[in-house]
Design an enzyme around this catalytic site. Structure first.
Site, short mmCIF file in Angstrom:
data_model
loop_
_atom_site.label_atom_id
_atom_site.label_comp_id
_atom_site.label_asym_id
_atom_site.label_seq_id
_atom_site.Cartn_x
_atom_site.Cartn_y
_atom_site.Cartn_z
N HIS A 321 0.80 -1.22 0.00
CA HIS A 321 0.00 0.00 0.00
C HIS A 321 0.83 1.27 0.00
CE1 HIS A 321 -4.23 -1.21 0.38
NE2 HIS A 321 -3.77 -2.28 0.99
N LYS A 516 -8.62 13.71 4.59
CA LYS A 516 -7.77 12.53 4.56
C LYS A 516 -6.86 12.57 5.77
CE LYS A 516 -6.55 13.62 0.40
NZ LYS A 516 -6.69 12.33 -0.26
N ARG A 517 -6.19 11.48 6.02
CA ARG A 517 -5.25 11.42 7.13
C ARG A 517 -4.24 12.55 7.01
NH1 ARG A 517 -0.46 8.30 7.24
NH2 ARG A 517 -1.12 7.36 5.29
N LYS A 522 0.64 14.24 1.98
CA LYS A 522 -0.69 14.57 1.47
C LYS A 522 -0.86 16.08 1.29
CE LYS A 522 -2.70 10.35 3.40
NZ LYS A 522 -3.15 9.68 2.18
N THR A 624 -8.62 6.57 -2.11
CA THR A 624 -10.01 6.19 -2.41
C THR A 624 -10.96 7.36 -2.17
OG1 THR A 624 -10.24 5.26 -0.19
CG2 THR A 624 -9.71 3.72 -1.97
N LYS A 628 -14.53 8.64 -4.13
CA LYS A 628 -15.82 8.96 -3.50
C LYS A 628 -16.33 10.31 -3.98
CE LYS A 628 -14.14 6.25 0.31
NZ LYS A 628 -13.21 6.29 1.45
#
Length: 781
Positions: A321, A516-517, A522, A624, A628
């Protein structure tokens, strides 16, 4: 099921929401009991999904939807004078941290919907992740006791308890089974979560209690229960590392033994195990299951090592991952020997087998040493490490990445030497999401519009049918209705934010959302910098006609991740700065929602105009959240990273907003990249970055902002300035954001056409497609 009678019998009007939820859940569990039992014995060959995380979210509404009961239950609540939405107060089962756990949940849903015999195994954490709140802009963590009102969707299976032995203690693993309902097709799958408990004879010491040693009297119970108390204990300490390793072995070993028990109960021999069982390892956390199976085959079944290794290779498969080096787990072999002495011995045997195989292949000693499963940390270190990803590749049948770019990076860079050894093992399985929860449940109005246009509601089991909606992109009536649905969803979210955050949000503003985390790659920090850029531009008159925008963040930082916590504080300070500036606040608002979770996400993804997917190219395996948003009709503002690439391919780059350096160029760019040179040449970037140190915003005297500044300019723990190319991508990012703002302001119909085409192009990103790919090409179901 006469739910009305049931609710009236329980006198629902006098019951709190959790009691209503319990009553309804128990009724549904009774209805599905027969089908659930049948599903457990229906198939021969099966697959099992091992994951440290299962981010299931709230079960009740999703299960009613999949059983086709939503309308009947709504009517029953209405007839009983009760509010159907009251159950939104029920806690999420927050047994995950982010995409890894939510993906696992979607996969189980898709297996159930598609009729595949896939069941899940994980840990039943008492406190899940944590409840997040903000105090003076800082993240604060509190226990998330998600079962304090009971857990009516789980069944304790005492008869299947497993005794586990560590080097210094023994514990009982107690399974709790949760039904996974994908659709009313009699295929109800099971998520089995293990809870750690002390052995009954050890759980309380009366002698210590009688001596007044009250804490010591319960220490065995506490030590055992700590294993399943919290998700991801802080592993920056030796004790934290020990607990993390105990957790990984706990659920992996219990699950392997459970599978063997069921296999034997079906009258099968252990030699036949690969014919009936396929196990998917979700990242490296459950890789310790490999030496555990080998140990059991040797110690309990009389296999020799080579036979046991051969069985392992046929049974196990490994999903990678991440390309992040810090996430490719490596355990100090001495810690393994201390906690898991027999597993330590098996791992050494695996390493020796690998070395032997490599010599047979003709590899040099130097090459073999660079790939060893058990190897020295470095030539200057005496520490020896067990490399879990290496063991996973060597001891499994298949290795897969989770997006096309990610898989290519694994092949050509991160795992290149292993790909050259075993090219036949490597596959790509682009991630997906379940259409049941992520549009049918969370966006009923848009789902209704789609069903009307397609003639039925079966598209939620065949998402490729959305493609036929592209022909409506130029139908003004269709797009106007779609825009009205989006506006209503924005109003619902605004009301929810007002209730839960105490913040007023304008539903007619652009909703620019990043959820998101919280992690540096990110790049929530890049988003924050762009907001300040716009703030100064509006305030100083450089930015004209900026359409009002609400920037919404949702994220949790790991409790020990100091820099990520600094970014949260920084964003909250920016929010306060803007809110207190009368000249700017009518154009901008920043909202960082508290305790972001699956249920919050269900409201956020349906209301977004802009989906922020801005990780440094080559760092996000897939994502993901991007899927969405896309499925609910949102344009992607993103780099060509992870599944963003495939989103742009499916929907058209012209219908999204792509910016930034690409992965294949970044390695060369970073060789000569100088963030301070950018600062010296660009006064606008200089102005924004210096807010970290010039007093524009305050970190409360903690030094967090100053540390962020110097990490970007001079390098810190990464030893490379601006490791994630925040400043390098800044101007490209700002330009793309301003283009979206102008398009929304001046070409609203064209903007919503882009949104519609994204929704209509989302078929590829159904987890139903991903699961079929796994079932056909890895699990051979």
């Amino acid at each position: 099921m006469n739910i009305t009678d049931m609710l009236m019998h329980k006198n629902a009007k006098n019951l709190p929401p959790h009691e209503i939820h319990k009553t309804l859940s128990e009724a549904v569990m009774g209805e599905i009991a027969v089908d659930w039992r049948k599903s457990a014995v229906k198939y021969n060959r099966r697959a099992f999904y091992f994951s440290m995380e299962f981010l299931m979210g709230r079960a009740v509404y999703n299960n009613l939807l999949c059983l086709g009961l939503t309308d009947d239950i709504k009517k029953a609540f209405f007839d009983a004078g009760e509010d159907f939405t009251a159950m939104e107060d029920i806690e999420d089962a927050a047994l995950g941290n982010g995409g890894l756990g939510r993906l696992a949940a979607c996969f189980l849903d898709s297996a159930a919907a598609g009729g595949y015999p896939l069941d899940g195994y994980g840990i039943r954490y008492k406190y899940g992740l944590f409840k997040q709140s903000f105090e003076n802009g800082f993240q604060k963590e509190a226990p998330d006791d998600w079962t304090r009102h009971g857990d009516p969707w789980s069944v304790r299976r005492e008869e299947d308890a497993v005794l586990l032995e560590y080097g210094d203690m023994k514990v009982r693993a107690i399974p709790y089974d949760m039904p996974i309902i994908g659709r009313k097709n009699e295929n109800i799958r099971t998520l089995r979560l293990w809870q750690a408990e002390a052995l009954r004879e050890n759980e309380f010491c009366f002698e210590a209690f009688d001596r007044g040693e009250y804490l010591r009297a319960s220490e065995n119970a506490v030590s055992a229960e700590n294993i399943s108390r919290c998700l991801y204990p802080n592993d920056s300490t030796h004790e934290g590392l020990k607990l993390r390793l105990r957790q990984e072995y706990f659920f992996s070993a219990a699950s392997v033994r459970d599978i063997i028990k069921k296999h034997k109960q079906n009258g099968k021999t252990m030699q036949e195990l690969p014919d009936y069982v396929s196990i998917q390892l979700n990242d490296t956390h459950p890789v310790v299951a490999i030496p555990e199976l080998i140990r059991l085959l040797i110690d309990d079944e009389g296999f020799d090592f080579s036979e046991a290794l051969n069985v392992s290779r046929k049974v196990f498969n490994y999903t990678n991952h991440t390309i992040m080096a810090e996430a490719l787990e490596k355990w100090d072999i001495e810690l393994v020997r201390e906690i898991l002495p027999r597993i330590y011995e098996v791992c050494l045997q695996i390493n020796e087998a690998f070395i032997g195989d490599m010599y047979i292949r003709g590899l040099s000693a130097e090459k073999i040493n660079s790939l060893r499963i058990v190897s020295r940390e470095s030539s200057h270190s005496s520490r020896t490490l067990l490399h879990m990803a290496r063991m996973a590749i060597y001891c499994t049948s298949a290795v897969n990445g989770v997006a096309e770019l990610h898989t290519e990076i694994l092949k050509t860079d991160v795992l290149n030497e292993w790909y050259e050894l075993y090219p036949e093992k490597f596959q790509n399985k682009t991630n997906g999401i379940t259409p049941r929860r992520w549009i049918a449940l969370c966006n009923p109005a848009l789902s209704g519009q789609i069903s009307e246009l397609l003639g039925d509601g079966e598209w939620i089991y065949d998402l490729d049918r959305l493609k036929s909606l592209k022909k409506h992109a130029d139908d003004s009536a269709v797009i106007s209705r779609f825009a009205a649905i989006k506006r209503e969803n924005k109003k619902t979210l605004a009301d929810y934010i007002k209730t839960h955050e105490g913040i007023l949000v304008n539903p007619d503003s652009i909703f620019d959302i990043q959820i998101k985390r919280l992690h540096e790659y990110k790049r929530q920090l890049l988003n924050a910098f762009s907001i300040l850029y716009f703030y100064f531009g509006i305030k100083e008159g450089r930015l004209k006609d900026f359409y009002p925008t609400t920037f919404i963040f949702g994220a949790k930082s790991a409790p020990a991740y100091t820099r990520a916590k600094g970014i949260i504080k920084y964003i909250n300070e920016i929010a306060a700065l803007i809110e207190n500036d009368k000249t700017v606040r009518e154009y901008m608002k920043v909202v960082f929602v508290q305790n972001y979770n699956v249920s919050y996400a269900e409201k956020l993804v349906v209301a977004a105009d802009i989906s922020e997917q801005i990780s440094t190219a080559g760092t996000e395996a897939s994502g993901t959240g991007n899927m969405k948003f896309m499925l609910n009709g949102t344009v992607t503002l993103g780099t060509l990273d992870g599944a963003n690439i495939e989103i742009a391919e499916e929907a058209g780059a012209e219908n999204n907003y792509i910016f930034g350096a690409v992965s294949k160029d970044l390695k060369e760019i970073m060789k000569s990249y100088e963030p301070r040179k950018i600062l010296s040449e660009d006064p606008l970037i200089f102005r924004v970055l210096h807010t970290l140190i010039d007093g524009t915003v305050s970190d409360g005297g903690t030094g967090l902002f100053r540390e962020l500044y110097f990490a970007l300019t001079d390098g810190a723990s990464w030893h490379v300035p601006d490791h994630y190319y925040v400043l390098g991508d800044f101007n490209s990012y700002v330009k793309a954001k301003l283009q979206i703002n102008a398009d929304y302001r001046d070409k609203r119909d064209e903007f919503y056409k882009k949104c519609w085409l994204n929704m209509a192009s989302a078929g590829k990103f159904s987890s139903d497609r991903t699961i079929k790919d796994y079932a056909d090409n890895i699990w051979k179901l």
